[in-house]
Each structure stands twice: as structure tokens, then as C-alpha cells.
Design an enzyme around this catalytic site. Structure first.
Site, mmCIF file in Angstrom:
data_model
loop_
_atom_site.group_PDB
_atom_site.id
_atom_site.type_symbol
_atom_site.label_atom_id
_atom_site.label_comp_id
_atom_site.label_asym_id
_atom_site.label_seq_id
_atom_site.Cartn_x
_atom_site.Cartn_y
_atom_site.Cartn_z
ATOM 1 N N GLU A 197 57.238 -50.189 -16.513
ATOM 2 C CA GLU A 197 56.624 -51.002 -17.563
ATOM 3 C C GLU A 197 56.581 -52.453 -17.109
ATOM 4 O O GLU A 197 57.459 -52.905 -16.362
ATOM 5 C CB GLU A 197 57.440 -50.890 -18.861
ATOM 6 C CG GLU A 197 56.871 -51.694 -20.025
ATOM 7 C CD GLU A 197 57.614 -51.458 -21.331
ATOM 8 O OE1 GLU A 197 57.258 -52.089 -22.340
ATOM 9 O OE2 GLU A 197 58.560 -50.637 -21.344
ATOM 10 N N ASN B 157 56.522 -50.471 -24.830
ATOM 11 C CA ASN B 157 56.096 -51.390 -25.884
ATOM 12 C C ASN B 157 55.036 -52.373 -25.400
ATOM 13 O O ASN B 157 54.177 -52.805 -26.169
ATOM 14 C CB ASN B 157 57.310 -52.161 -26.413
ATOM 15 C CG ASN B 157 58.286 -51.269 -27.149
ATOM 16 O OD1 ASN B 157 58.032 -50.094 -27.379
ATOM 17 N ND2 ASN B 157 59.430 -51.828 -27.512
ATOM 18 N N ASN C 228 52.046 -45.631 -27.443
ATOM 19 C CA ASN C 228 53.495 -45.621 -27.192
ATOM 20 C C ASN C 228 54.254 -45.865 -28.487
ATOM 21 O O ASN C 228 53.966 -46.823 -29.213
ATOM 22 C CB ASN C 228 53.872 -46.719 -26.187
ATOM 23 C CG ASN C 228 55.371 -46.826 -25.996
ATOM 24 O OD1 ASN C 228 55.978 -46.004 -25.324
ATOM 25 N ND2 ASN C 228 55.990 -47.836 -26.608
ATOM 26 N N GLU C 229 55.187 -44.983 -28.805
ATOM 27 C CA GLU C 229 56.123 -45.159 -29.928
ATOM 28 C C GLU C 229 55.436 -45.670 -31.191
ATOM 29 O O GLU C 229 55.914 -46.612 -31.835
ATOM 30 C CB GLU C 229 57.268 -46.085 -29.516
ATOM 31 C CG GLU C 229 58.189 -45.478 -28.487
ATOM 32 C CD GLU C 229 59.429 -46.314 -28.196
ATOM 33 O OE1 GLU C 229 59.572 -47.418 -28.770
ATOM 34 O OE2 GLU C 229 60.262 -45.866 -27.381
ATOM 35 N N GLU D 298 60.504 -40.977 -21.924
ATOM 36 C CA GLU D 298 61.497 -42.058 -21.801
ATOM 37 C C GLU D 298 62.867 -41.475 -22.096
ATOM 38 O O GLU D 298 63.098 -40.942 -23.185
ATOM 39 C CB GLU D 298 61.217 -43.228 -22.756
ATOM 40 C CG GLU D 298 60.056 -44.107 -22.364
ATOM 41 C CD GLU D 298 59.951 -45.375 -23.214
ATOM 42 O OE1 GLU D 298 61.012 -45.912 -23.615
ATOM 43 O OE2 GLU D 298 58.820 -45.809 -23.477
#
Length: 506
Positions: A26, A71, A171-172, A291
Site C-alpha cells: 500500500e 485505505n 477496500n473495507e 489482509e
């Protein structure tokens, strides 16, 4: 203490997808800048990639790497990272409160992936952006030519498409902290439309829809049910994330947290089955655990630091220093992925370099392997083939996380040629050896080819730039295969073992 186990050639679980030994990069901290990419470093190649880090990544035999977030991706414009470097904008990264120079982008990541001999898994921004931006990203990466975005890629020096086969749909998105956070229904509908569009472009592409950020979320597991209800017919995987720690400084309780991972996978497997039945579908959605890792040593301090600093460029962040205790625990997590290989087809240790990572670097200086590097390396190199059912019995213990936790943690993989068995064993006991007895049924002529162990009295010992080889695998001893075809011997307290057996093909 004594423990017995049985392996039978006919009792199998599933083929282990090699991508279960993947990783993640990331744009966060020093994962990219001074991690894999550091122009001017004495070991950098002509494109600025650190060759010492590349050597370590290649030694992991890393099958897939997820990029660029995390993130970070939920407010990222991929277009900022293409074209001439001197024309790329510097942006504020809202996720980690840093400045992003965009000197590394998708084309550079494609170059690095080829050098690292790994497959690209790209994540797209479905937080602040949507369907059209995702379509453009796909066209830029995968279309051969003759269109605006594919021709722009060629103009940037990449005539051939990158041919990225697997894509993460955000993502998330269940996390309120996420830029562009959505409800499960909102996100599920958007992800479904993006996945459909990608399949219209190329029906062989694979897509990953976001599941829960962790199993402690208030929306878990209803989030997965609602998202899959909206997208089941178009997606291939649902992602799960989970990080672990020993904040209580209770080693046996820490080791038992591998059971939490197993429960998580089983629960979401049930949700998948429920939605499949509800939709009368013939499709199987699998799990992408993209993850996972240990993350607790400096987590509280880092949480405060990044929220208060003034937009620095690639600052140190989440640079966990892993010890022997962590390596033994990581080995147990990998064992879970092997034993649940029927459900989990992709997994990414987060992350690869510097940020909660098996590899650390010093800017302008050396790179070195952390303790957790080695269980991942042994599994990635030798744990490919068919997972075998492990029928085991032995002593157990109770703790806060779970009851009846086995001291012996064991997984086994019959290698692809049928001529080898890779065993990955952990003795969780802090003070007693395990006298092991494994019956090898249906395997003739078994011989020990390799035996490596990680053990020691000081569970908190770790590698450092000054002492890079303090915690490394050593030659194992004390195991043998009897004339009756049984693997027997002693596993010392608080130890991890990789054992490779050669066997006659069936």
C-alpha cells in the site's frame, strides 16, 4: 506430553491455491518509497527498485501482490500515477495524513511485479469514485490498443497490456473510517455493477467484493450477507481482513487466536452457502483473505502519531518489529489457511516491506528479514499441492479466547507430483516437548528430506539491522520415520517446524 496424528493419501481437503501465500503493498509509510522503490540507493536498479528487496521477495516465491491499498485507495486517482514523473501531481492522502508524490504508479508496479516474478492484484477506488473511473482503469491496463486509454498507455511507453486478471472492488467499505463509506446495500449494488462491467470486457476476469474489515465489526456478518445478496452472481471472491496481537502478554492466549481466524472463515463460508442457496445458484464464491498479520507492538502509538503529524512524505509508520513468538503464531495462521483451502483461495500477508512486514529496510542502508518471513517462505515454497486432512489427538488447554486448544498445531500438503509431503507443525506449549507420532497411511517409502525449526528460550528475541540472523530457521533433529511408516520424535516447547518427506508416488 504425547500427541498422535494420522495422514491418509485418500483423505484430502482441497487443492491449495498458490495465491494463498500472497502479500500486499500500500502507498503507506515506507512500504513503497524507501521500501521497494528508492532511486539513488546503492542497490537500486536503473528504474529505482531496490534489488536487495527484490532478491528477498523472489526468495519468498511470492505468487501475488495486492496494490495500491488499503485505505489509501479509497481516495486515490490512479491517473495521478501515470505519464512522465516530472508532470505527476503531489496529493494529500487522507487515509494516513501524508503527501503522495505519485512517483510510483500502476506502470511502475507492473515493472516491479515482473522483476519480483509475481502476479498483480489491483484495487480500485469505490469510495470517492465509481463505475466509469473503474472502467477506464481496466481499459488502460488491459486493452491491447486502438482506444483512448489503451493508446495513452502505449504513449507512456507500455505498448503491451498489463493483463491484470484479478481486481479488488474497493477496500473495507464497511468501515466508517473509509473515505466514501457506504451501507452494505449501497456498496453491494455498486460493486455488482462494476463487476458486471468488468466481465462484459473479459468474462475470465476475477473480482473481489469487500467483506468485513474484521470479525469484531458491529455489522459482521450481516454485511457479508447483504453485500453478497446484491452481487453474488457477478463476483468471484469476498475479502476478509483480520489483524492479531498479544496486548495481554499472554502467549498461550495469543497462540489460541488462530482459532478466531478459523471461526471467521467458517462463519463466512456459511454466509456464502446461505446466499448461494437463497439464489438457487450453481456458482461458488470463495474467500480472499487479502489482509492479515500480527499488528500490535506499536499500534496505539502509531494511531496517535499519524493523526497529528503535518502531512509528511513517506514517514515511518507501522514498522512492527517481530519476534520469535510472532513467527510461531504466524505459522499457525498459515496452517489455518491450508486446512481451510477449500474456502480460502487467496490470502495476502499485510504488508510486504516495512509496514507490518516480513522485510525491513533502512533508507539508504540495508534490508533484512524479520522472524515472520520464514514460516511464509517455507509454506510458499513447499506448501503447494493438495491439503491433507489431519486427524490429531493430544493434550489441550483453556484460555480466554477458546477452550480445548490443542498444543499441537499441524497442517500437511501432498505436493503436486505426489512424491512429497510438507508438514508444518507448531508446539504451543511453553514448557513441555511433544512426543509426536504421525501415522502415514498410503504413503510408502517415506523419508525425511528436510527438517527446519524455529525455537528458543526467549520468545521476545528478534532480528535487527545490527543482528539480522538472530531468529532464523535452524536444522531440526530428533525426528525419524519408523519401519512401520510412522513419523515419530520430539518437538521442543515453543517451536515451529517445517518437515519435508519424500514418499513413493501412488
Amino acid at each position: 506430553m504425547r500427541a498422535k496424528a494420522t495422514l491418509n493419501r485418500e483423505f484430502t481437503i482441497s487443492t491449495v491455491d498458490k495465491r494463498v501465500y500472497g502479500s500486499f503493498l500500500e502507498h503507506m509509510g515506507r512500504a513503497v518509497y524507501t521500501g521497494i522503490y528508492e532511486p539513488g540507493h546503492e542497490k537500486a536498479d536503473k528504474d529505482g527498485f531496490r534489488t536487495d528487496v527484490l532478491d528477498m521477495v523472489r526468495d519468498l516465491d511470492m505468487p501475488i501482490v495486492r496494490y495500491p491499498g488499503g485505505n489509501f485507495v479509497s481516495a486515490y486517482h490512479w491517473e495521478d500515477g501515470i505519464g512522465p514523473r516530472d508532470q505527476r501531481p503531489t496529493r494529500l492522502d487522507l487515509a494516513w495524513r501524508t503527501r503522495e508524490t505519485n512517483q510510483m504508479g500502476v506502470n511502475e508496479f507492473a515493472d516491479w511485479s515482473k522483476l519480483a516474478k509475481t502476479e498483480m492484484m489491483l484495487a480500485m477506488n469505490l469510495g470517492s469514485r465509481g463505475l466509469n473511473d473503474a472502467r477506464n482503469f481496466l481499459e488502460y491496463c488491459n486493452h491491447p490498443g486502438g482506444t483512448y486509454w489503451s493508446d495513452l498507455r502505449a504513449k507512456h511507453g507500455y505498448k503491451d497490456p498489463h493483463n491484470v486478471r484479478i481486481w479488488c472492488l474497493g477496500n473495507e467499505m464497511d468501515g466508517p473510517w473509509q473515505v466514501g463509506h457506504k451501507t452494505a446495500t449501497e456498496y453491494g449494488l455498486l460493486a455488482n455493477e462494476v463487476s458486471k462491467a468488468f466481465k462484459y470486457f473479459d468474462k475470465t476476469l476475477e473480482t473481489v467484493v469487500c467483506g468485513s474489515s474484521n470479525d469484531k465489526m458491529k455489522t459482521y456478518p450481516e454485511w457479508e450477507a447483504q453485500v453478497l445478496d446484491a452481487s453474488y452472481d457477478s463476483v468471484d471472491y469476498i475479502s476478509l481482513h483480520k489483524y492479531f496481537g498479544n496486548e495481554e502478554n499472554d502467549t498461550l492466549n495469543y497462540y489460541a487466536k488462530a482459532i478466531e481466524l478459523d471461526r471467521y472463515i467458517v462463519t463466512i463460508g456459511g454466509v456464502i452457502d446461505y446466499i448461494k442457496a437463497k439464489k438457487r445458484s450453481k456458482r461458488d464464491v470463495k474467500i480472499c483473505f487479502d489482509e492479515w498479520n500480527v499488528w500490535y507492538h506499536d499500534r496505539k502509538e502509531d494511531d496517535q502519531r499519524y493523526k497529528n503529524w503535518d502531512w509528511p512524505e513517506a514517514p515511518p509508520l507501522l514498522e512492527e518489529l517481530y519476534n520469535l513468538e510472532d513467527a510461531i503464531f504466524v505459522a499457525s495462521l498459515i496452517n489455518v489457511f491450508i486446512r481451510r483451502s477449500d474456502r480460502v483461495k487467496i490470502a495476502c500477508m499485510a504488508q510486504l516491506v516495512n509496514v507490518i512486514a516480513p522485510i525491513l529496510t533502512k533508507a539508504g542502508g540495508p534490508a533484512w528479514r524479520q522472524s515472520i518471513y520464514y514460516p511464509l517462505q517455507f509454506a510458499s515454497k513447499y506448501g503447494r499441492g493438495t491439503a491433507l486432512t489431519v486427524s490429531a489427538s493430544g493434550p489441550t488447554y483453556d484460555c480466554d479466547v477458546a477452550q480445548d486448544v490443542p498444543y499441537l498445531d499441524l497442517s500437511a500438503v501432498l505436493q503436486e507430483d505426489g512424491k512429497g509431503i510438507a508438514l508444518f507443525a507448531v508446539n504451543r506449549s511453553l514448557d513441555e516437548a511433544i512426543d509426536l507420532d504421525v501415522a502415514l497411511q498410503g504413503f510408502k517409502g517415506a523419508k525425511i528430506v528436510q527438517h527446519h525449526t524455529m525455537a528458543g528460550d526467549d520468545l521476545k528475541a528478534r532480528n535487527s539491522v545490527e543482528d539480522q540472523n538472530r531468529i532464523v530457521p535452524k536444522a531440526g533433529y530428533g525426528l525419524q520415520v519408523t519401519d512401520e511408516g510412522r513419523l515419530t520424535g520430539s518437538l521442543p516447547a515453543k517451536s515451529y517446524h517445517f518437515i519435508l518427506l519424500s514418499v513413493a508416488s501412488a
